[in-house]
Design a protein around this motif. Sequence first.
Motif, short mmCIF file in Angstrom:
data_model
loop_
_atom_site.label_atom_id
_atom_site.label_comp_id
_atom_site.label_asym_id
_atom_site.label_seq_id
_atom_site.Cartn_x
_atom_site.Cartn_y
_atom_site.Cartn_z
N PRO A 178 0.82 -1.22 0.00
CA PRO A 178 0.00 0.00 0.00
C PRO A 178 0.85 1.27 0.00
O PRO A 178 1.91 1.33 0.62
CB PRO A 178 -0.81 -0.11 1.31
CG PRO A 178 -0.79 -1.57 1.64
CD PRO A 178 0.54 -2.08 1.16
N GLU A 179 0.37 2.27 -0.71
CA GLU A 179 1.08 3.55 -0.78
C GLU A 179 1.29 4.13 0.61
O GLU A 179 2.35 4.70 0.91
CB GLU A 179 0.28 4.53 -1.64
CG GLU A 179 0.90 5.91 -1.75
CD GLU A 179 2.20 5.94 -2.54
OE1 GLU A 179 2.93 6.94 -2.40
OE2 GLU A 179 2.49 4.96 -3.27
N LYS A 180 0.29 3.99 1.49
CA LYS A 180 0.41 4.57 2.83
C LYS A 180 1.53 3.92 3.64
O LYS A 180 2.12 4.56 4.50
CB LYS A 180 -0.91 4.47 3.58
CG LYS A 180 -1.35 3.07 3.92
CD LYS A 180 -2.67 3.07 4.70
CE LYS A 180 -3.10 1.65 5.09
NZ LYS A 180 -4.38 1.67 5.85
N VAL A 181 1.85 2.64 3.35
CA VAL A 181 2.94 1.97 4.06
C VAL A 181 4.28 2.49 3.55
O VAL A 181 5.21 2.73 4.34
CB VAL A 181 2.84 0.45 3.91
CG1 VAL A 181 4.01 -0.24 4.62
CG2 VAL A 181 1.52 -0.07 4.49
N TRP A 182 4.38 2.67 2.22
CA TRP A 182 5.60 3.29 1.67
C TRP A 182 5.82 4.65 2.33
O TRP A 182 6.93 4.97 2.79
CB TRP A 182 5.46 3.48 0.16
CG TRP A 182 5.78 2.30 -0.69
CD1 TRP A 182 4.91 1.51 -1.39
CD2 TRP A 182 7.09 1.76 -0.97
NE1 TRP A 182 5.58 0.53 -2.08
CE2 TRP A 182 6.92 0.67 -1.84
CE3 TRP A 182 8.38 2.11 -0.58
CZ2 TRP A 182 7.98 -0.09 -2.33
CZ3 TRP A 182 9.45 1.36 -1.08
CH2 TRP A 182 9.24 0.27 -1.93
N GLU A 183 4.77 5.48 2.34
CA GLU A 183 4.90 6.83 2.88
C GLU A 183 5.23 6.80 4.36
O GLU A 183 5.98 7.66 4.86
CB GLU A 183 3.60 7.61 2.63
CG GLU A 183 3.34 7.91 1.16
CD GLU A 183 4.49 8.66 0.50
OE1 GLU A 183 5.09 9.53 1.16
OE2 GLU A 183 4.78 8.36 -0.67
N PHE A 184 4.70 5.83 5.09
CA PHE A 184 5.02 5.69 6.51
C PHE A 184 6.51 5.44 6.70
O PHE A 184 7.16 6.08 7.54
CB PHE A 184 4.21 4.55 7.11
CG PHE A 184 4.62 4.17 8.51
CD1 PHE A 184 4.31 4.97 9.59
CD2 PHE A 184 5.34 3.00 8.74
CE1 PHE A 184 4.70 4.63 10.88
CE2 PHE A 184 5.73 2.65 10.02
CZ PHE A 184 5.41 3.46 11.09
N LEU A 185 7.08 4.52 5.92
CA LEU A 185 8.50 4.21 6.06
C LEU A 185 9.38 5.38 5.61
O LEU A 185 10.40 5.69 6.25
CB LEU A 185 8.84 2.96 5.25
CG LEU A 185 8.37 1.63 5.85
CD1 LEU A 185 8.72 0.47 4.93
CD2 LEU A 185 8.96 1.40 7.24
#
Length: 281
Positions: A178-185
């Motif tokens: 998910p894009e939100k997981v990329w952005e979180f990292l």
Amino acid sequence: MRSVWRRCSDELPEGGWLVINSAGKIMQETPEGAHVQYSGDVESLIDVGARIRRARVRSGLSQTELGDRLGVSQSMVRHWESSDSHPTDETLGRIRRALDSGLGNRDAGVAAFDAGAALRPQGRMLRTKAGFRRLRIQVGFTQVALAAAVGIKSGMQHGTIDAIVKEWENPGSPREIPEKVWEFLFAMRKRQRDDAAKYVEALVQMHHDVSAPIELTYYRTQPQYEKYSKRSGDCGVYDAMIRLVGDGLEKRGYAVRYVYPEKDIPEATETMEEAMERMGR
């Protein structure tokens, strides 16, 4: 002795990854886990850590010997070669000069290093499954810790808590990250870099003698981290930030020594943040 391989590239277009062992040998790891010779351009694909390891081995230096020439610990060289920490551009130049004074085939060592001189990563990494795994490791999360941090819960549908993260990193799985997981990292990594820069400035102000090593504390386990550091959060994420602090101090010319608290060491009475606040920074 059983050879230990580390992935040292993003996911290859044809599938699999490039891997390197302690002897600096590079092979292709297929999606099935087999190791085969790779016929493509290795130099354009391997990460900085692999380039350092291969050049060091070809130059005839051990990690300790290279560290001695650079004024850093063997563990710091190991972190570089494992891509747990990335040397600055200035340090890369010092590494090249150190390889030029190697014990063995220094020409081969310098040639191996120069072959990938333009490979230092710039900007964000490729959004592949291999790139995701590398970013997770750089931030300091285990698969279980990342799953907990992004709110994945175990259950009959997913199995163990880290099952979805394993699918995200498995090239054979169709599950997308998910894009939100990329952005979180990415946000976590930026925060680590920002915090590390603040800590470096504070430590430089507190330690004027560059010849005296600055001790930075690592934590082996989460319970040890919670007991001795007086902090919340994940110990792996904290350790990853501390490696950035060490890089920043070495760039300023300081020697760094990493220490591990043991059960007989008194608990911390003041955190780094509290010391900075006390000093008015």
